[in-house]
Structures are given as structure tokens and as C-alpha cells.
Write a protein that holds these residues in place. Structure first.
Motif, PDB file in Angstrom:
ATOM      1  N   CYS A 162       0.828  -1.213   0.000  1.00  0.00           N
ATOM      2  CA  CYS A 162       0.000   0.000   0.000  1.00  0.00           C
ATOM      3  C   CYS A 162       0.859   1.259   0.000  1.00  0.00           C
ATOM      4  CB  CYS A 162      -0.941   0.005   1.209  1.00  0.00           C
ATOM      5  SG  CYS A 162      -2.193  -1.280   1.175  1.00  0.00           S
ATOM      6  N   LEU A 163       1.911   1.278   0.828  1.00  0.00           N
ATOM      7  CA  LEU A 163       2.792   2.450   0.891  1.00  0.00           C
ATOM      8  C   LEU A 163       3.535   2.656  -0.415  1.00  0.00           C
ATOM      9  CD1 LEU A 163       4.176   2.006   4.502  1.00  0.00           C
ATOM     10  CD2 LEU A 163       2.651   3.825   3.683  1.00  0.00           C
ATOM     11  N   ARG A 164       3.997   1.574  -1.028  1.00  0.00           N
ATOM     12  CA  ARG A 164       4.689   1.673  -2.315  1.00  0.00           C
ATOM     13  C   ARG A 164       3.764   2.299  -3.362  1.00  0.00           C
ATOM     14  NH1 ARG A 164       5.063  -3.493  -3.912  1.00  0.00           N
ATOM     15  NH2 ARG A 164       6.399  -3.974  -2.163  1.00  0.00           N
ATOM     16  N   LYS A 165       2.499   1.876  -3.374  1.00  0.00           N
ATOM     17  CA  LYS A 165       1.530   2.450  -4.322  1.00  0.00           C
ATOM     18  C   LYS A 165       1.341   3.943  -4.066  1.00  0.00           C
ATOM     19  CE  LYS A 165      -2.400   0.262  -4.651  1.00  0.00           C
ATOM     20  NZ  LYS A 165      -3.542  -0.633  -4.437  1.00  0.00           N
ATOM     21  N   LEU A 166       1.184   4.310  -2.807  1.00  0.00           N
ATOM     22  CA  LEU A 166       0.940   5.706  -2.455  1.00  0.00           C
ATOM     23  C   LEU A 166       2.161   6.577  -2.758  1.00  0.00           C
ATOM     24  CD1 LEU A 166      -0.997   7.766  -1.285  1.00  0.00           C
ATOM     25  CD2 LEU A 166      -0.224   7.116   0.995  1.00  0.00           C
TER      26      LEU A 166
ATOM     27  N   HIS B  19      -6.943  13.111  -2.165  1.00  0.00           N
ATOM     28  CA  HIS B  19      -7.990  12.180  -1.719  1.00  0.00           C
ATOM     29  C   HIS B  19      -7.946  10.905  -2.548  1.00  0.00           C
ATOM     30  CE1 HIS B  19      -9.634  15.531   0.492  1.00  0.00           C
ATOM     31  NE2 HIS B  19     -10.576  14.766   0.988  1.00  0.00           N
ATOM     32  N   ALA B  20      -7.901  11.060  -3.858  1.00  0.00           N
ATOM     33  CA  ALA B  20      -7.939   9.897  -4.759  1.00  0.00           C
ATOM     34  C   ALA B  20      -6.741   8.983  -4.531  1.00  0.00           C
ATOM     35  CB  ALA B  20      -7.997  10.362  -6.212  1.00  0.00           C
TER      36      ALA B  20
ATOM     37  N   SER C  67      -4.927   3.946  -2.783  1.00  0.00           N
ATOM     38  CA  SER C  67      -3.781   3.161  -2.318  1.00  0.00           C
ATOM     39  C   SER C  67      -4.063   2.410  -1.022  1.00  0.00           C
ATOM     40  CB  SER C  67      -2.569   4.075  -2.102  1.00  0.00           C
ATOM     41  OG  SER C  67      -2.198   4.683  -3.311  1.00  0.00           O
ATOM     42  N   LEU C  68      -4.834   3.006  -0.141  1.00  0.00           N
ATOM     43  CA  LEU C  68      -5.080   2.401   1.172  1.00  0.00           C
ATOM     44  C   LEU C  68      -6.440   1.721   1.282  1.00  0.00           C
ATOM     45  CD1 LEU C  68      -3.610   5.200   3.487  1.00  0.00           C
ATOM     46  CD2 LEU C  68      -2.477   3.153   2.596  1.00  0.00           C
ATOM     47  N   GLY C  69      -7.329   1.973   0.325  1.00  0.00           N
ATOM     48  CA  GLY C  69      -8.654   1.358   0.362  1.00  0.00           C
ATOM     49  C   GLY C  69      -9.530   1.903   1.470  1.00  0.00           C
TER      50      GLY C  69
ATOM     51  N   LEU D  75      -3.575  -0.980  10.084  1.00  0.00           N
ATOM     52  CA  LEU D  75      -3.491   0.447  10.381  1.00  0.00           C
ATOM     53  C   LEU D  75      -4.329   0.799  11.614  1.00  0.00           C
ATOM     54  CD1 LEU D  75      -2.177   2.975   9.218  1.00  0.00           C
ATOM     55  CD2 LEU D  75      -4.135   3.246   7.716  1.00  0.00           C
ATOM     56  N   ALA D  76      -3.708   1.476  12.591  1.00  0.00           N
ATOM     57  CA  ALA D  76      -4.412   1.884  13.812  1.00  0.00           C
ATOM     58  C   ALA D  76      -5.078   3.249  13.646  1.00  0.00           C
ATOM     59  CB  ALA D  76      -3.438   1.937  14.992  1.00  0.00           C
ATOM     60  N   LYS D  77      -4.423   4.175  12.905  1.00  0.00           N
ATOM     61  CA  LYS D  77      -4.952   5.534  12.782  1.00  0.00           C
ATOM     62  C   LYS D  77      -4.428   6.181  11.514  1.00  0.00           C
ATOM     63  CE  LYS D  77      -4.978   9.956  15.238  1.00  0.00           C
ATOM     64  NZ  LYS D  77      -4.343  10.719  16.313  1.00  0.00           N
ATOM     65  N   LEU D  78      -5.267   7.001  10.910  1.00  0.00           N
ATOM     66  CA  LEU D  78      -4.908   7.774   9.721  1.00  0.00           C
ATOM     67  C   LEU D  78      -5.285   9.222   9.985  1.00  0.00           C
ATOM     68  CD1 LEU D  78      -5.748   6.972   6.040  1.00  0.00           C
ATOM     69  CD2 LEU D  78      -6.447   9.141   7.030  1.00  0.00           C
ATOM     70  N   ASP D  79      -4.355  10.137   9.727  1.00  0.00           N
ATOM     71  CA  ASP D  79      -4.601  11.568   9.869  1.00  0.00           C
ATOM     72  C   ASP D  79      -4.078  12.249   8.614  1.00  0.00           C
ATOM     73  OD1 ASP D  79      -5.024  14.188  10.714  1.00  0.00           O
ATOM     74  OD2 ASP D  79      -3.423  14.169  12.205  1.00  0.00           O
ATOM     75  N   TYR D  80      -4.984  12.776   7.799  1.00  0.00           N
ATOM     76  CA  TYR D  80      -4.615  13.463   6.561  1.00  0.00           C
ATOM     77  C   TYR D  80      -4.973  14.931   6.691  1.00  0.00           C
ATOM     78  CZ  TYR D  80      -4.934  14.915   1.634  1.00  0.00           C
ATOM     79  OH  TYR D  80      -4.793  15.578   0.444  1.00  0.00           O
ATOM     80  N   ARG D  81      -4.012  15.787   6.450  1.00  0.00           N
ATOM     81  CA  ARG D  81      -4.230  17.235   6.495  1.00  0.00           C
ATOM     82  C   ARG D  81      -4.012  17.789   5.095  1.00  0.00           C
ATOM     83  NH1 ARG D  81      -0.517  17.622  11.891  1.00  0.00           N
ATOM     84  NH2 ARG D  81      -1.724  16.060  13.007  1.00  0.00           N
ATOM     85  N   ALA D  82      -5.100  18.149   4.445  1.00  0.00           N
ATOM     86  CA  ALA D  82      -5.060  18.669   3.077  1.00  0.00           C
ATOM     87  C   ALA D  82      -4.993  20.190   3.116  1.00  0.00           C
ATOM     88  CB  ALA D  82      -6.295  18.224   2.305  1.00  0.00           C
ATOM     89  N   ALA D  83      -4.061  20.737   2.358  1.00  0.00           N
ATOM     90  CA  ALA D  83      -3.885  22.193   2.348  1.00  0.00           C
ATOM     91  C   ALA D  83      -5.095  22.883   1.724  1.00  0.00           C
ATOM     92  CB  ALA D  83      -2.628  22.550   1.569  1.00  0.00           C
TER      93      ALA D  83
END
Length: 147
Positions: free
Chosen positions: A9-13, A21-22, A27-29, A55-63
Motif C-alpha cells: 500500500c505504501l509503495r503504491k501511495l 484524496h484519490a 492506495s489504502l482502500g 493500520l491503527a490511525k490515519l490523519d490526513y491534512r489537506a492544504a
């Protein structure tokens, strides 16, 4: 879950060369959901409830349009049973460009990061001090550094 799934997944991302977002969802589903209470004028914060088993947690901060130095920041906290070994990361991505230990001001359980640089930004792999050979956190950061 296989021990290879997180790295696949990380390699894809990382290979997409962007934080969008896409790219993250593909990549992570996962399905990203806005977290308005954590957002601010520079960044919109997103999380996901449908995380992969590793994965325990995901935090995405989009500008937002107010932020000119970055596209975003993605923090992934892995479950300890994900079992991604440091040697596996090095085999996949090579030797890191930089080692970043925690500062004295950071909490005692802060990870030690190995940083890889890419055209789009950097990827930091964090290892717990209590288990220095097991991947704990991954940070993808598109903030442009001054040269």
C-alpha cells in the motif's frame, strides 16, 4: 493480513507522487471523512473509519487555498502486530537520507524517524524506541523545504 500488505500500500501511495484524496483512498482502500473540529484556515483534516487491518490511525491534512508551501501531510500509525521490520523497509526503499531522533522536548515515547526524500516531498518511517526494529509510524509530507 500479510506482513507485505502495508508496504504494498505504501509503495503504491509513494509511487503516485502526490497526496490527494484519490491517491490516499485508492492506495489504502479507505474512505476519507472530514474532521471539521480539527481543521483550520490552512489545512482541512480528514480521518477514516474503514482502516485496513494493519493500520491503527490515519490523519490526513489537506492544504487549503490559504496554504502555499504544502499540498498536505499524511500520518499513518501502524498496529504493532503489523510487524513491518526496519530491514524490510530498507530493502524496499534503500538506505534513508536522514536519521531524525526525537528532541528533548518531545514525549519520551516519540519515535525515531528515518527520512527518505522524493521529488514531491519526503516520507519518514518512525520506529518506537521500545521496539526499534518495527515500523510504528509513517509520515508523508509534501511541505517544500528551503534550499
Amino acid at each position: 493480513m500479510s506482513k507485505e500488505e502495508p508496504l504494498v500500500c505504501l509503495r503504491k501511495l509513494i509511487g503516485k507522487g502526490e497526496l490527494s484524496h484519490a491517491a490516499i483512498q485508492g492506495s489504502l482502500g479507505v474512505t476519507l471523512q472530514v474532521q471539521a473540529e480539527r481543521s483550520n484556515p490552512s489545512f482541512n483534516s480528514f480521518g477514516a473509519d474503514d482502516l485496513p487491518s494493519w493500520l491503527a490511525k490515519l490523519d490526513y491534512r489537506a492544504a487549503t487555498a490559504n496554504e502555499r508551501k504544502s499540498e498536505g501531510l499524511l500520518i499513518l500509525d501502524l498496529k504493532m502486530n503489523a510487524g513491518v521490520a526496519k530491514q524490510t523497509v530498507i530493502k524496499e526503499f534503500g538506505k534513508p537520507a536522514l536519521l531524525v531522533p526525537p528532541t528533548p522536548r518531545q514525549p519520551p515515547d516519540s519515535p525515531i524517524y528515518e527520512v527518505y526524500r522524493f521529488e514531491w516531498g519526503k516520507c519518514s518511517f518512525g520506529y518506537a524506541r521500545s521496539a526499534p526494529d518495527v515500523l510504528q509510524t509513517v509520515v508523508l509530507d509534501t511541505i517544500r523545504e528551503k534550499k
